[in-house]
Every structure is written in C-alpha cells, then in structure tokens.
Enzyme design. Structure first.
Site, mmCIF file in Angstrom:
data_model
loop_
_atom_site.group_PDB
_atom_site.id
_atom_site.type_symbol
_atom_site.label_atom_id
_atom_site.label_comp_id
_atom_site.label_asym_id
_atom_site.label_seq_id
_atom_site.Cartn_x
_atom_site.Cartn_y
_atom_site.Cartn_z
ATOM 1 N N ASP A 188 62.818 -83.314 -31.900
ATOM 2 C CA ASP A 188 63.231 -81.908 -32.025
ATOM 3 C C ASP A 188 62.644 -81.350 -33.316
ATOM 4 O OD1 ASP A 188 64.416 -79.443 -32.278
ATOM 5 O OD2 ASP A 188 66.390 -80.112 -31.643
ATOM 6 N N HIS A 193 65.473 -76.632 -39.067
ATOM 7 C CA HIS A 193 66.169 -77.781 -39.640
ATOM 8 C C HIS A 193 65.445 -78.413 -40.835
ATOM 9 C CE1 HIS A 193 68.749 -77.376 -36.210
ATOM 10 N NE2 HIS A 193 67.715 -77.473 -35.399
ATOM 11 N N ILE A 208 69.761 -76.291 -41.552
ATOM 12 C CA ILE A 208 71.007 -76.838 -41.010
ATOM 13 C C ILE A 208 70.719 -78.117 -40.228
ATOM 14 C CG2 ILE A 208 72.158 -74.607 -40.919
ATOM 15 C CD1 ILE A 208 71.564 -74.522 -37.905
ATOM 16 N N GLY A 211 72.152 -79.450 -34.025
ATOM 17 C CA GLY A 211 73.398 -79.555 -33.282
ATOM 18 C C GLY A 211 73.519 -80.905 -32.592
#
Length: 284
Positions: A188, A193, A208, A211
């Site tokens: 990913d 990120h 961040i 998820g």
C-alpha cells in the site's frame, strides 16, 4: 467527478502473487508482532521454522494497489480515507505459496454535496494451486471530495451495534514511529502515510498510519485475547475506522464477549480518541 456506471465497471486488475515466508514475516512485524522477543506465543509469527500467517494478512494478498488514484475512476484520491473493513477467513492462510486476488466495486453511495461519497468494494483471495477460497475482504472507501455527483443516496450498510458497559477485556498494544513506513512495504504505497506534504494537503498534521495497519493491530489483540494465537479459531472481523492513528501512538482494544465471538472497539490512549468502532468478531 465520479460517473457511477463507469466506476462500477472500473477494470481493477486481477492480481496473482507469490508469497514467500519473508513476506509473511514482514507483514507480521509491520503490525507490531515481535516487539517482545521473549513472548513465545508470538515467535511462530516471526520465526521461519514454524511460521504462521496472521489472519489479517489476507487484506494485503492479491492487493491491486491504490487503484482509486487512476484518473479513470474520477475520484479525488487525495481526500480518500479508509472507512470500513470486513474480513472473512475461510481457512488459515498459508505462510508461503501463490494466491490470486479478484477485486470489484460493488456499490457507490452519494452522500450529497460537501458530504462525500462511499465506495464499496470486494476482493476474493484464492489459493492459486488449488482454487480454494482463502478469504473474502470487503472495504468501504470514504471519498471525502466526491459527494454530489448525482448518484443514489443508498443503500448504506448498517454497522454492527456498539457495545455498552464495561469491556470484559482491555489490551494496549503500542505502534512505532516508523511503523507506517514498514507497513507500506506490504504494497500500500499511498503517499498519505509517508509524505508530510500529501498528509497536510489531506488535512492531517502528519502522515497517518494505514487503516489496514490499525486493522492488523486490532486483529493481533483479538488473536491474543480470544484465539490464543491460533488462526484456525479466527472466523470473521468487521470494523469501522472512526479516526486516524498517528504512528507511535498506543492502540487500546476493548472487547465485550458475546455468543459466537465478541464486540470490540479501539482507542488511542494518548489522545483518548476512539479510532475503531462498531467492531464485530466471530469464531470460525
């Protein structure tokens, strides 16, 4: 702008990929296993002679990449966030082998101008050698910049009801400051990120945590507290992402036992913010 018919038929590529034991170990390490080198229950997830795959690794198998970034989708990808995730494990994942992932868009909900859109997708992961179904993965993507394209306002999937009262089990698991950088190596590569400029453009103070990395940390908590680290006991896990996690924060998973499994949620200890809600766990 999203064109509903075009997005529903968007050709997400089928992915055939080989899984080495190193890939399985990397995934397990990237969601936080192995931080206690003396925990013998975690050793089978990091040590190749007895290596096991965590159930949540299914979410990175046969993964087609950050496909919503393709201009053909019509999605404002910078404002995309992961909304909900569901995993059904049909059988324990192999630690090595070859898998095939087939992904499709299954629904789109227009929440209206300024309210964004919801994109539902499903991925089936099968063992390439036997054709056996390993996992069914469903995901809700919140396209925060794409509401008002003229689509239907429903149907919206109903979340699992939130538990009430004092949880039966509470477990704190730390994340590491560089954990998102490690997790990216599972495939990913969304720059949200790792790139501070992209994170800032999306409205976050810093990059961040993925998820699905948070999903993996919570899966670790469920495996530890409900399955005694046995993947064969794991059946299903659904959740809603309520707020982002910043790498380095501590994720506290709160679990309420119930018939056939449990309800759960998770919060960041340092900010006392719920980051995962409406959690559902079911045994195999």
């Amino acid at each position: 702008m999203i064109v509903e018919e075009k997005l529903l038929a968007f050709p997400i590529p089928e992915i055939r990929s080989s899984v080495r034991w190193q890939d399985t170990a990397l995934y397990n390490l990237s969601i936080g296993l192995g931080q206690d080198p003396l925990d013998l229950r975690q050793l089978p997830f990091t040590y190749e002679p007895q290596l096991r795959a965590m159930p949540s690794m299914a979410v990175v198998l046969g993964y087609p990449g950050f496909w919503v970034k393709d201009p053909g989708t019509g999605v404002d990808w910078v404002k995309v966030v992961h909304g909900e995730q569901s995993l059904i494990l049909h059988k324990p994942l192999p630690a090595s082998g070859e898998v095939v992932g087939t992904t499709k868009v299954t629904g789109i909900v227009d929440r209206g101008p300024g309210k964004g859109a919801m994109i539902y997708s499903e991925r089936i992961v099968v063992d390439a050698a036997t054709g056996e179904k390993l996992a069914t993965i469903e995901q809700t993507t919140f396209a925060r910049g794409d509401g008002g394209f003229g689509g239907k306002p429903g149907p919206v999937k109903a979340p699992h009801p939130e538990a009430t009262g004092t949880p039966d089990i509470t477990l704190d698991l730390p994340t590491r400051p560089e954990q998102a950088a490690y997790y990216r190596l599972n495939g990913d590569h969304n720059p949200l990120h790792i790139d501070p400029a992209v994170a800032s453009a999306a409205g976050f103070k810093a990059p961040i945590l993925h998820g699905l990395c948070t999903f993996g940390v919570v899966c670790h908590a469920l495996m530890r507290e409900l399955c005694d680290y046995d993947p064969a006991k794991f059946g299903r896990m659904d959740l809603r992402f309520s707020s982002p996690v910043y790498p380095g924060e501590t994720i506290r998973t709160e679990i309420w036992r119930e018939a056939g499994g449990a309800s759960f949620r998770a919060r960041v200890v340092e900010r006392d913010v719920v980051v995962v809600s409406n959690g559902l766990f079911r045994y195999a």
